[in-house]
Design an enzyme around this catalytic site. Structure first.
Site, PDB file in Angstrom:
ATOM      1  N   GLY A  26     -17.568   9.045  -5.863  1.00  0.00           N
ATOM      2  CA  GLY A  26     -18.155   9.429  -7.146  1.00  0.00           C
ATOM      3  C   GLY A  26     -17.100   9.706  -8.208  1.00  0.00           C
ATOM      4  O   GLY A  26     -17.383   9.596  -9.408  1.00  0.00           O
ATOM      5  N   ALA A  58     -18.519  12.831  -4.600  1.00  0.00           N
ATOM      6  CA  ALA A  58     -19.639  13.773  -4.574  1.00  0.00           C
ATOM      7  C   ALA A  58     -19.342  14.830  -3.523  1.00  0.00           C
ATOM      8  O   ALA A  58     -18.565  14.603  -2.603  1.00  0.00           O
ATOM      9  CB  ALA A  58     -20.911  13.018  -4.217  1.00  0.00           C
TER      10      ALA A  58
END
Ligand code: CAA
Ligand code: NAI
Length: 650
Positions: A100, A61
């Site tokens: 992520g 992320a």
């Protein structure tokens, strides 16, 4: 376009192109979600290959977004949509799939990768846990024991291990995309495995949890994320994936907003910025292949070991045969310790020592691209060394001093070519400590400064530029910190209470334990020298202790007593009696109040250092404290603390 699409005969190729690391931000999430919907409605598309542009897949992320509230679409929903897509998604991975990025790959039905691929969930380094299904899909893909290592213990899985564990379905040689497309077409003809989240999983024996908890807690050093990551994983196994996902997400969201995570993010960006300061951007460093270290004592030996570890050749200069053989033994001992711990092999040890040349006098110096002086902290001795270096070294060789306190301008006085001179201040033990203070003089050339930063990068160190003042950044703050700790003790606060407060804040040792370990005599001698010059230096408790023969652990006692062979400090009635004339009536103070006082003192000194231009940024000061002085990482540094509302500016 951050996410691009190409169609190749029924295969949609989705490429995340968000340089430098293809981080997943809101735009990427929005686009992936809409593409998953779009493809499901498009009869021309049969399967999707998801990849990243450049040398890595996706580094996770976008950490820069974590300072803001979460914004939809949320990554868990995007991944769930991809996992349930009518058209199977296949991740094609080159380089790192982190955080992520790995979670996204786990949401794909299959994964192919090149030999450079590596997989990790480094969230705990940022004070958070995976927030998009990593704690749930990974154990179902590779098994619980392996998943615990990745989720909570920072283990990185390389391509070969990923294949062995079933995380990667096929290894593909470069060029990746054609291979991945061919693989995608092939698997369409077969029965696909179930999505990661639907794979069966059996609960491990209770000991697996208890052992993991013990291991993780003992390494966490007070950080809360690793154990919480384990808890989320465990919850999903005991109560099912749905409960696990909910647990993971709520833990992620609450940690994301925590002080600890903010501190670790601050350091993440500060560490990266430190390697590339704006004022030397674009300036090429000078090549350095062979370096010399003059003086092979505590620091010189450690610096030589650091240089050898980084692949440089080293010429170490000492005063006499005894000095040379002592330095060689020290360096060999450091490598031997690394070998025993399994960090290097016997061959690597021999190869490193093979790059070490020792010399009495300056033979071999003309070959050196860089010289680091680490002789006694004495201006006359250092000047004599640089006078010789000025005569013998090549005019383009960089000359550096490791002085702790002496003004580098005085050391360089009279040196031919002063533009090639700078301070490179290492910390003890130099082969381990990450901090390198880089101290240019007004004459240091930009490419010499750039070489200092480049050397730090090669040595795996964090460089911080420091201006010239007494103690540069770190030792100047240390002096203020110690003085404030002594002020508390002189005001009647027990020595052990001060140390205990700083330990509970996260330091490995309190200021008095630290002084006992390092020795009280050096600071005492500094003060005595100042007194001899007629400066008005008042008597301090440390002076009384040293005059009574209490120099610290090495004399069996300092601020504390030490039993023979035991480094554990014991409160000392004798020390108390010796310093009593300088100590006020006993005053009890809460640990938090002690911490607040010492933090405020450090931050005030840091503020002065900033105002004087000695440090370029507050973040640099935090890096100095965290990487040179044992400031607890999860607290972010004194300047970070100053910026938080909860610091009590006493
Ligand atoms: N988000 C935002 N920026 C990032 C980033 C991320 N995840 N990872 C790296 N960057 C930035 C760096 O700050 C740096 O920026 P500048 O050029 O402006 O300084 C740039 O990308 C290059 O990074 P490095 O200097 O570190 O480059 P490198 O080649 O040495 O290393 C890397 C690359 C291995 C990917 C390394 O950057 C790294 O480890 N990144 C962090 C990975 C990580 O922690 N991921 C988990 C994120 S949290 C998450 O994913 C939770 C979730 O819920 C989904
Ligand atoms: P040390 O006393 O352990 O080592 C100094 C070495 O220099 C000795 O081995 C000595 O034989 C050698 N030496 C002296 N004159 C020499 C000469 N003319 N030619 C060749 N060798 C010579 O001292 P230490 O602790 O290694 O400190 C060295 C320098 O590093 C000092 O300037 C000190 O301030 C600085 N420093 C020390 C730190 C520490 O924690 N000890 C931390 C950071 C910097």
């Amino acid at each position: 376009m951050t996410v691009s699409v190409d169609i190749d005969g029924g295969v949609a190729i989705v490429t995340i192109a968000n340089p430098p690391v293809n981080a997943i931000n809101r735009t990427v999430r929005e686009r992936l979600l809409s593409l998953a919907q779009e493809f499901d409605g498009d009869p021309a598309i049969r399967t999707v290959v998801l990849t990243g542009v450049g040398a890595l897949f996706v580094a996770g992320a976008d950490i820069a977004e974590f300072d803001r509230p979460v914004e939809p679409p949320f990554l868990p929903d995007v991944i769930a949509r991809i996992e349930r897509a009518g058209k199977p998604w296949i991740a094609a991975i080159r380089g790192a799939a982190l955080g992520g990025g790995l979670e996204l790959a786990l949401g794909c039905r299959l994964r192919v990768a090149t030999g450079t691929a590596r997989f990790a969930l480094p969230e705990v380094n940022l004070g958070i846990i995976p927030g998009a299904g990593g704690t749930q899909r990974l154990p179902r893909a590779i098994g619980v024991a392996e998943a615990i290592r990745v989720v909570a213990e920072n283990h990185t899985v390389d391509a070969a291990e990923a294949v062995r564990l079933g995380l990667v379905d096929a290894l593909i040689e470069e060029p990746l995309l054609p291979g991945a497309i061919a693989f995608a077409r092939e698997v369409l003809e077969k029965t696909l495995p179930p999505p990661s989240l639907d794979r069966p999983l059996s609960a491990p024996a209770q000991e697996v949890w208890t052992e993991a908890e013990k291991r993780i807690a003992s390494r966490a050093k007070g950080a809360s994320a690793p154990l919480q990551a384990l808890e989320a994983l465990k919850c999903g196994i005991e109560q099912g994936a749905e409960a696990g996902l909910a647990r993971e997400r709520s833990t992620f969201l609450s940690l994301r907003g925590s002080e600890e995570a903010a501190a670790l993010r601050h350091l993440f960006f500060a560490e990266r910025a430190a390697l590339r300061p704006a004022d030397i951007r674009g300036i090429a460093p000078r090549p350095v292949a062979t370096a010399s270290v003059v003086g092979g004592g505590t620091m010189g030996s450690g610096i030589a070991a650091a240089l050898l570890n980084a692949g440089l050749s080293v010429v170490l200069v000492e005063q006499d045969a005894a000095g040379v053989s002592r330095a060689r033994d020290t360096i060999a001992g450091l490598f031997e310790a690394s070998r025993r711990r399994g960090h290097i092999t016997g061959e690597e040890l021999a190869e490193r020592l093979g790059r070490l040349e020792t010399s009495i006098g300056y033979d071999g110096m003309e070959r050196c691209d860089l010289v680091i002086e680490a002789v006694f902290e004495d201006l006359a001795v250092k000047r004599a060394v640089f006078a010789a270096l000025g005569r013998i070294c090549r005019p383009d060789a960089i000359l550096a001093t490791n002085t702790s306190y002496i003004d580098p301008r005085l050391i360089a006085e009279g040196l031919p070519g002063p533009e090639r001179f700078l301070g490179l201040h290492f910390f003890s033990p130099a082969q381990i400590m990450k901090l390198l203070e880089i101290v240019p003089t007004p004459e240091t050339a930009p490419d010499v400064l750039a070489t200092g930063f480049d050397l730090a990068r090669r040595l795996g160190k964090i460089p911080v530029r420091a201006g010239i003042c007494d103690g540069f950044i770190g030792n100047r703050i240390l002096r203020r910190f110690r003085a404030e700790a002594e002020t508390l003790v002189r005001g009647g606060v027990p020595i052990a209470a001060v140390d205990a407060a700083m330990r509970s804040f996260g330091f490995a040792m309190g200021p008095f334990e630290m002084q006992d370990m390092a020795g009280l005599d050096i600071a005492f001698l500094h003060r005595e020298a100042a007194r001899a010059r007629g400066e008005p230096v008042p008597d301090l408790p440390g002076d009384l202790l040293v005059r009574a023969g209490r120099k610290g652990q090495k004399t069996g006692g300092g601020w504390y007593d030490y039993a023979p062979g035991d480094r554990r400090p014991q409160p000392s009635a004798e020390a108390e009696r010796i310093i009593a004339p300088l100590i006020g009536p006993r005053k009890d103070m809460a640990g938090e109040a002690i911490v607040a006082r010492l933090m405020a003192a450090m931050a005030q000194e840091g503020q002065a250092i900033l105002e004087e231009g000695i440090a370029a940024s507050a973040a640099d000061i935090d890096l100095v404290e965290v990487h040179g002085y044992g400031f607890p990482r999860r607290r972010g540094g004194p300047m970070f603390q100053l910026g938080r509302a909860d610091v009590n500016h006493a």
